[in-house]
Design a protein around this motif. Structure first.
Motif, PDB file in Angstrom:
ATOM      1  N   HIS A   1       0.842  -1.205   0.000  1.00 51.35           N
ATOM      2  CA  HIS A   1       0.000   0.000   0.000  1.00 51.35           C
ATOM      3  C   HIS A   1       0.872   1.248   0.000  1.00 51.35           C
TER       4      HIS A   1
ATOM      5  N   TRP B   1      -6.938  -1.391  13.491  1.00 46.79           N
ATOM      6  CA  TRP B   1      -5.764  -0.783  12.838  1.00 46.79           C
ATOM      7  C   TRP B   1      -6.212   0.076  11.641  1.00 46.79           C
ATOM      8  N   LEU B   2      -7.176  -0.440  10.869  1.00 46.55           N
ATOM      9  CA  LEU B   2      -7.694   0.344   9.734  1.00 46.55           C
ATOM     10  C   LEU B   2      -8.310   1.645  10.233  1.00 46.55           C
TER      11      LEU B   2
ATOM     12  N   THR C   1      -4.937   3.687   9.580  1.00 43.99           N
ATOM     13  CA  THR C   1      -4.820   3.606   8.129  1.00 43.99           C
ATOM     14  C   THR C   1      -5.764   4.562   7.409  1.00 43.99           C
TER      15      THR C   1
ATOM     16  N   ARG D   1     -11.153  -2.809  -2.169  1.00 46.49           N
ATOM     17  CA  ARG D   1     -10.369  -2.842  -0.910  1.00 46.49           C
ATOM     18  C   ARG D   1     -10.584  -4.173  -0.185  1.00 46.49           C
TER      19      ARG D   1
ATOM     20  N   HIS E   1      -8.306  -7.957  -0.690  1.00 48.59           N
ATOM     21  CA  HIS E   1      -7.920  -8.737   0.488  1.00 48.59           C
ATOM     22  C   HIS E   1      -8.956  -9.842   0.684  1.00 48.59           C
TER      23      HIS E   1
ATOM     24  N   GLU F   1      -8.266 -12.588   5.950  1.00 46.91           N
ATOM     25  CA  GLU F   1      -7.019 -12.198   6.617  1.00 46.91           C
ATOM     26  C   GLU F   1      -7.099 -12.415   8.134  1.00 46.91           C
TER      27      GLU F   1
ATOM     28  N   SER G   1       3.168  -8.797   7.781  1.00 52.56           N
ATOM     29  CA  SER G   1       1.875  -8.231   8.154  1.00 52.56           C
ATOM     30  C   SER G   1       1.066  -9.236   8.979  1.00 52.56           C
TER      31      SER G   1
ATOM     32  N   LEU H   1       0.095  -7.924  12.694  1.00 53.35           N
ATOM     33  CA  LEU H   1      -1.309  -7.675  13.057  1.00 53.35           C
ATOM     34  C   LEU H   1      -1.941  -8.893  13.750  1.00 53.35           C
TER      35      LEU H   1
END
Ligand code: GUN
Ligand code: ZN
Length: 435
Positions: free
Chosen positions: A86, A103-104, A108, A211, A239, A242, A303, A307
Motif C-alpha cells: 500500500h 488498525w484500519l 490507516t 479494498r 484482500h 485475513e 503483516s 497484526l
C-alpha cells in the motif's frame, strides 16, 4: 536516490554487460527440496544487455564493444516482485497495538484521507517508488487510495522510472470515513478513464481494486466484476480471509455467500489475473476454487505476524502463492525480511521454507502468476533487464556465516535469513541504474 531531480538519472549505454553470480529459476522448486533442479546458479557469469533487455548469458567475458559493469563476487537476482503493498501506508508502518479492523480505523484510514490532495499523492508516490527500488523491488502490485489522483501519481511515477507496475483506484463506498468513500457511478467513470489512459501503456497495467468485501456494497462489487468481464487483460486485487473478526463480519454482511471468497467469486472477481492478499482463513473449497481459476494469494508474512492475523498454510496451497510486504500492515518493504518471517511462520507450523521456494515466490513464481513470466522474474535471454545486485554479506556476523557455508542452499539460505535492503549494491530497471 530521487527521481524528482532528473539530473540524477544516469543512462546506461545501449549495450552493456554485467558480471556476477547469477541466480534464478527455470521452474517451481518442490516444497522442502534443498537440492532443486529448478535452481539455475551460474557462478561468475556475464549477462549481456541491449536496449534494456537480456540478450546473452555466458561464462566468457564479452568483447570490448560491450561496456562492462563488473559485480564479480556479488549475488545477482531478478528484481523482486512485491505483489501486495500500500503506497499511502508508509506513514503508518510500525503502528502499535491493534488487529486489522481497529488498525484500519485508528491509523490507516486517517492517513489515506490526505491523498485526496494531488500534491500529497505525487510526493507519496515518489517516496514510495524510490523506497521500493532501494529494497530491490523492481515490480509491484500496489494499492493507492480511493482517490483517482493517487492512482495517477503512481502510474506517472512508475512510467518515469520504467517500472512494471500494476495498480488501480481503490473501490470503497461504505464502512469508511468521510473523504474516503466513492459511489458506484463515479467510481466506474474513474476506473474507465484510468484504464483508457494507463492500462497497457509503457509497463503499466490496471487492477480493478476492491479494498475488501466490507467496504464495498454488493452493487459496487457487481460493477467491479463487470469491468473484469469486459476486459480479461485487467488485473483484480483485493484482500481475503485475513483476520477472524473480518471473516465473521463478511459472513454477517453477505449471509447468502458460501464463504468470504465466494462473495468475490459470485460477481466474477476470481480469475487468472486476480491477486488476493492473505488467504489465511480459506477452507478447502476456497482453495480448490483459487486453483481452478488460476488466481494467486499474495502471502504477507510480516503483516500476518504484526497484526496477529494468523499462520498461512503455504505447503497446503494448491494455488499460486506469491510474496508481498503489505506495508503498512507489514513491517518492511524488504522481501528478504518478509521471507525471514515466512520461514518462521512455517517453523511454527512444523514446516520449513527453503530458500528456493521463498526466492522463487518473490521472483519467477510471482511473474508467472501475474502472466508476466516472459518479461520479469528471471535472467533469461529475452527478458527485461530488471536486475538486482546484492552483497553476499554485510557486517562481520554475516561475513563469518557466509565464509563457512558448504553448499549452495546453505549459503543462499543464510543470505536470505541475514540480508535486507542494506545488502543491495545495484538495482537496474530495464537496464537503467536506479541507485
Ligand atoms: N483489509 C482491508 N484493507 C486493508 C489494508 O489496508 N491492509 C490490510 N493488511 N488488510 C486490509
Ligand atoms: Zn493489504
Amino acid at each position: 536516490m530521487s527521481f524528482t531531480n532528473q539530473e540524477k538519472f544516469v543512462q546506461s549505454p545501449r549495450r552493456w554487460a554485467l558480471r556476477g553470480d547469477l541466480l534464478d529459476f527455470t521452474a517451481a522448486p518442490a516444497w522442502g527440496d534443498t537440492a532443486s533442479p529448478a535452481v539455475r546458479f551460474d557462478r561468475d557469469h556475464w549477462l549481456l544487455i541491449e536496449d534494456g533487455r537480456i540478450v546473452g548469458r555466458q561464462a566468457a567475458a564479452p568483447d570490448d564493444t560491450w561496456v562492462r559493469k563488473d559485480h564479480a563476487g556479488h549475488l545477482v537476482l531478478p528484481g523482486f516482485i512485491d505483489t501486495h503493498v500500500h503506497c499511502p501506508q508508509l506513514e503508518v508502518i510500525a503502528s502499535y497495538g491493534t488487529e486489522l479492523l481497529d488498525w484500519l480505523k485508528r491509523y490507516t484510514f486517517p492517513a489515506e484521507c490526505a491523498f485526496a490532495d494531488p500534491e500529497r499523492s505525487r510526493v507519496g508516490a515518489e517516496v514510495f517508488l524510490d523506497a521500493l527500488l532501494a529494497s530491490g523491488t523492481t515490480s509491484a502490485v500496489v494499492f493507492p487510495t480511493v482517490h483517482k489522483t493517487s492512482a495517477e501519481a503512481l502510474f506517472d511515477g512508475a512510467a518515469r522510472r520504467g517500472m512494471r507496475l500494476v495498480t488501480g483506484k481503490v473501490l470503497m463506498d461504505r464502512h469508511a470515513p468521510d473523504g474516503l468513500r466513492d459511489d458506484v457511478v463515479q467510481a466506474e467513470r474513474d476506473c474507465i478513464d484510468l484504464i483508457d489512459r494507463f492500462h497497457g501503456r509503457d509497463r503499466l497495467a490496471y487492477a480493478v481494486t476492491v479494498r475488501f468485501a466490507p467496504t464495498s456494497t454488493p452493487e459496487q462489487l457487481a460493477m467491479a466484476g463487470a469491468l473484469c468481464r469486459a476486459d480479461a487483460s485487467l488485473y483484480m486485487q483485493t484482500h481475503v480471509a485475513e483476520n477472524r473478526a473480518e471473516v465473521a463480519w463478511v459472513a454477517e454482511l453477505y449471509p447468502d455467500a458460501r464463504s468470504y471468497l465466494d462473495v468475490y467469486e459470485r460477481v466474477g472477481l476470481v480469475h487468472e489475473r486476480a491477486v488476493l492478499a492473505h488467504g489465511i482463513w480459506l477452507d478447502e473449497a476456497d482453495k480448490r476454487l483459487l486453483a481452478s481459476r488460476g488466481a494467486q494469494v499474495a502471502h504477507c508474512p510480516s503483516s500476518n505476524l504484526f497484526l496477529g492475523s494468523g499462520l498461512f498454510d503455504w505447503p497446503g496451497a494448491s494455488f499460486n502463492v506469491s510474496l508481498a510486504s503489505d506495508v503498512g500492515g507489514g513491517t518492511s518493504l524488504s522481501l528478504q525480511r518478509n521471507l525471514q518471517d515466512a520461514y518462521k511462520i512455517q517453523a511454527l507450523r512444523g514446516e520449513r521454507l527453503t530458500a528456493w521456494a521463498g526466492l522463487h515466490a518473490a521472483t519467477r513464481g510471482a511473474a508467472e502468476a501475474l502472466r508476466l513470466g516472459h518479461e520479469i522474474g528471471g535472467l533469461s535471454v529475452g527478458q527485461t533487464a530488471d536486475i538486482c545486485v546484492w552483497h553476499w554479506s554485510q557486517g562481520p556476523v554475516a561475513q563469518l556465516r557466509d565464509g563457512v557455508a558448504r553448499e549452495l542452499h546453505e549459503r543462499v539460505f543464510a543470505w536470505m535469513t541475514l540480508a535486507d535492503e542494506r545488502n543491495l549494491a545495484a538495482c537496474y530497471v530495464a537496464g537503467e541504474p536506479m541507485l
